[in-house]
Motif scaffolding. Sequence first.
Motif, PDB file in Angstrom:
ATOM      1  N   SER A  38      30.815  36.969  39.073  1.00 22.32           N
ATOM      2  CA  SER A  38      30.606  36.060  40.134  1.00 22.32           C
ATOM      3  C   SER A  38      28.976  35.452  40.506  1.00 22.32           C
ATOM      4  O   SER A  38      28.802  34.145  40.716  1.00 22.32           O
ATOM      5  CB  SER A  38      31.040  36.745  41.430  1.00 22.32           C
ATOM      6  OG  SER A  38      30.959  35.738  42.688  1.00 22.32           O
ATOM      7  N   ARG A  39      28.169  36.557  40.454  1.00 24.80           N
ATOM      8  CA  ARG A  39      26.506  36.057  40.356  1.00 24.80           C
ATOM      9  C   ARG A  39      26.357  35.049  39.527  1.00 24.80           C
ATOM     10  O   ARG A  39      25.523  34.231  39.763  1.00 24.80           O
ATOM     11  CB  ARG A  39      26.103  37.494  40.530  1.00 24.80           C
ATOM     12  CG  ARG A  39      24.341  37.111  40.828  1.00 24.80           C
ATOM     13  CD  ARG A  39      23.774  38.401  41.323  1.00 24.80           C
ATOM     14  NE  ARG A  39      22.433  38.280  41.420  1.00 24.80           N
ATOM     15  CZ  ARG A  39      21.869  37.657  42.307  1.00 24.80           C
ATOM     16  NH1 ARG A  39      22.102  36.926  43.140  1.00 24.80           N
ATOM     17  NH2 ARG A  39      20.340  37.895  42.014  1.00 24.80           N
ATOM     18  N   SER A  40      26.780  35.370  38.062  1.00 22.81           N
ATOM     19  CA  SER A  40      26.363  34.401  37.180  1.00 22.81           C
ATOM     20  C   SER A  40      27.275  33.234  36.896  1.00 22.81           C
ATOM     21  O   SER A  40      26.843  32.215  36.306  1.00 22.81           O
ATOM     22  CB  SER A  40      26.608  34.963  35.748  1.00 22.81           C
ATOM     23  OG  SER A  40      27.828  35.419  35.600  1.00 22.81           O
ATOM     24  N   GLY A  41      27.964  32.937  37.996  1.00 21.08           N
ATOM     25  CA  GLY A  41      29.035  31.630  38.188  1.00 21.08           C
ATOM     26  C   GLY A  41      30.017  31.618  37.565  1.00 21.08           C
ATOM     27  O   GLY A  41      30.727  30.333  37.176  1.00 21.08           O
ATOM     28  N   SER A  42      30.813  32.621  36.695  1.00 18.70           N
ATOM     29  CA  SER A  42      31.733  32.600  35.907  1.00 18.70           C
ATOM     30  C   SER A  42      32.894  32.891  36.759  1.00 18.70           C
ATOM     31  O   SER A  42      33.407  34.072  36.780  1.00 18.70           O
ATOM     32  CB  SER A  42      31.671  33.226  34.635  1.00 18.70           C
ATOM     33  OG  SER A  42      32.854  33.197  33.919  1.00 18.70           O
ATOM     34  N   LEU A  43      33.739  31.894  37.359  1.00 27.26           N
ATOM     35  CA  LEU A  43      34.812  31.849  38.040  1.00 27.26           C
ATOM     36  C   LEU A  43      35.891  32.532  37.341  1.00 27.26           C
ATOM     37  O   LEU A  43      36.767  33.413  37.690  1.00 27.26           O
ATOM     38  CB  LEU A  43      35.335  30.657  38.752  1.00 27.26           C
ATOM     39  CG  LEU A  43      36.421  30.615  39.552  1.00 27.26           C
ATOM     40  CD1 LEU A  43      35.899  31.579  40.991  1.00 27.26           C
ATOM     41  CD2 LEU A  43      36.851  29.314  40.185  1.00 27.26           C
ATOM     42  N   LEU A  44      36.108  32.046  36.035  1.00 25.02           N
ATOM     43  CA  LEU A  44      37.255  32.695  35.140  1.00 25.02           C
ATOM     44  C   LEU A  44      37.213  34.139  34.982  1.00 25.02           C
ATOM     45  O   LEU A  44      38.152  34.920  34.990  1.00 25.02           O
ATOM     46  CB  LEU A  44      37.457  32.041  33.862  1.00 25.02           C
ATOM     47  CG  LEU A  44      38.494  32.289  33.084  1.00 25.02           C
ATOM     48  CD1 LEU A  44      39.821  32.082  33.637  1.00 25.02           C
ATOM     49  CD2 LEU A  44      38.558  31.649  31.643  1.00 25.02           C
ATOM     50  N   LEU A  45      36.071  34.473  34.623  1.00 27.70           N
ATOM     51  CA  LEU A  45      35.683  36.188  34.267  1.00 27.70           C
ATOM     52  C   LEU A  45      35.855  36.832  35.637  1.00 27.70           C
ATOM     53  O   LEU A  45      36.377  38.114  35.501  1.00 27.70           O
ATOM     54  CB  LEU A  45      34.248  36.178  33.510  1.00 27.70           C
ATOM     55  CG  LEU A  45      34.276  35.523  31.935  1.00 27.70           C
ATOM     56  CD1 LEU A  45      32.899  35.843  31.679  1.00 27.70           C
ATOM     57  CD2 LEU A  45      35.218  36.352  31.392  1.00 27.70           C
ATOM     58  N   THR A  46      35.388  36.287  36.609  1.00 26.78           N
ATOM     59  CA  THR A  46      35.453  36.889  38.024  1.00 26.78           C
ATOM     60  C   THR A  46      37.077  37.236  38.466  1.00 26.78           C
ATOM     61  O   THR A  46      37.362  38.397  38.693  1.00 26.78           O
ATOM     62  CB  THR A  46      34.764  36.088  39.353  1.00 26.78           C
ATOM     63  OG1 THR A  46      33.513  35.925  38.757  1.00 26.78           O
ATOM     64  CG2 THR A  46      34.830  36.906  40.528  1.00 26.78           C
ATOM     65  N   ALA A  47      37.951  36.196  38.234  1.00 26.35           N
ATOM     66  CA  ALA A  47      39.126  36.252  38.567  1.00 26.35           C
ATOM     67  C   ALA A  47      39.792  37.271  37.597  1.00 26.35           C
ATOM     68  O   ALA A  47      40.561  37.923  38.069  1.00 26.35           O
ATOM     69  CB  ALA A  47      39.772  34.989  38.521  1.00 26.35           C
ATOM     70  N   ALA A  48      39.556  37.122  36.312  1.00 26.94           N
ATOM     71  CA  ALA A  48      40.054  38.212  35.309  1.00 26.94           C
ATOM     72  C   ALA A  48      39.708  39.559  35.611  1.00 26.94           C
ATOM     73  O   ALA A  48      40.740  40.555  35.541  1.00 26.94           O
ATOM     74  CB  ALA A  48      39.881  37.834  33.926  1.00 26.94           C
ATOM     75  N   SER A  49      38.409  39.771  36.185  1.00 23.64           N
ATOM     76  CA  SER A  49      38.043  41.165  36.492  1.00 23.64           C
ATOM     77  C   SER A  49      38.710  41.725  37.918  1.00 23.64           C
ATOM     78  O   SER A  49      38.970  42.837  37.664  1.00 23.64           O
ATOM     79  CB  SER A  49      36.352  41.102  36.622  1.00 23.64           C
ATOM     80  OG  SER A  49      35.774  40.733  35.579  1.00 23.64           O
ATOM     81  N   ILE A  50      39.076  40.913  38.662  1.00 22.00           N
ATOM     82  CA  ILE A  50      39.714  41.287  39.796  1.00 22.00           C
ATOM     83  C   ILE A  50      41.185  41.355  39.644  1.00 22.00           C
ATOM     84  O   ILE A  50      41.867  42.464  39.902  1.00 22.00           O
ATOM     85  CB  ILE A  50      39.627  40.237  40.908  1.00 22.00           C
ATOM     86  CG1 ILE A  50      38.028  40.184  41.425  1.00 22.00           C
ATOM     87  CG2 ILE A  50      40.567  40.645  42.050  1.00 22.00           C
ATOM     88  CD1 ILE A  50      37.772  38.893  42.388  1.00 22.00           C
ATOM     89  N   ALA A  51      41.808  40.651  38.619  1.00 21.15           N
ATOM     90  CA  ALA A  51      43.378  40.590  38.412  1.00 21.15           C
ATOM     91  C   ALA A  51      43.608  41.711  37.509  1.00 21.15           C
ATOM     92  O   ALA A  51      44.743  42.392  37.412  1.00 21.15           O
ATOM     93  CB  ALA A  51      43.724  39.459  37.728  1.00 21.15           C
ATOM     94  N   LEU A  52      42.699  42.198  36.471  1.00 20.04           N
ATOM     95  CA  LEU A  52      43.186  43.084  35.447  1.00 20.04           C
ATOM     96  C   LEU A  52      43.799  44.515  35.985  1.00 20.04           C
ATOM     97  O   LEU A  52      44.697  45.177  35.538  1.00 20.04           O
ATOM     98  CB  LEU A  52      41.992  43.142  34.268  1.00 20.04           C
ATOM     99  CG  LEU A  52      42.182  41.948  33.461  1.00 20.04           C
ATOM    100  CD1 LEU A  52      40.977  41.953  32.498  1.00 20.04           C
ATOM    101  CD2 LEU A  52      43.483  42.090  32.431  1.00 20.04           C
ATOM    102  N   PRO A  53      42.956  44.979  36.914  1.00 16.74           N
ATOM    103  CA  PRO A  53      43.205  46.257  37.350  1.00 16.74           C
ATOM    104  C   PRO A  53      44.811  46.262  38.126  1.00 16.74           C
ATOM    105  O   PRO A  53      45.472  47.501  37.957  1.00 16.74           O
ATOM    106  CB  PRO A  53      42.352  46.861  38.652  1.00 16.74           C
ATOM    107  CG  PRO A  53      41.292  46.109  38.275  1.00 16.74           C
ATOM    108  CD  PRO A  53      41.801  44.672  37.668  1.00 16.74           C
TER     109      PRO A  53
END
Length: 115
Positions: A21-36
């Motif tokens: 999120s801090r680096s501005g990558s919305l897709l990776l942020t969403a994936a990191s939240i969703a994967l667990p």
Amino acid sequence: MKVLAFLPVVISSLLAAAHFSRSGSLLLTAASIALPFLMIVRHRFVPRLLTLFLLLAGLEWLRTLYILTGLYQEAGLSVTRLTVILGAVSLVTLLSPLVFRTEIMRLRYGREKHA
């Protein structure tokens, strides 16, 4: 007790989400939240997918440590605190997949016990 087995994965994923999120990558942020949330699904692919994600996230933390250490040194700043914090986060993230080797997780995901 089962909840404790999930904590390292959830914490590592949330830390990765904050980083992305801090680096501005919305897709990776969403994936990191969703994967667990995949841990709800009782299927053999879940530990494999999450292990891959956590190992890649741990490598990303190490890459970030390497880049920031160089920037701090160029600026003449101390890298001690940065190294301790990011080193610890990297270590926790890289070790988090070990929870899938516990008996609780093996039973949950139908994985056989290896000798």
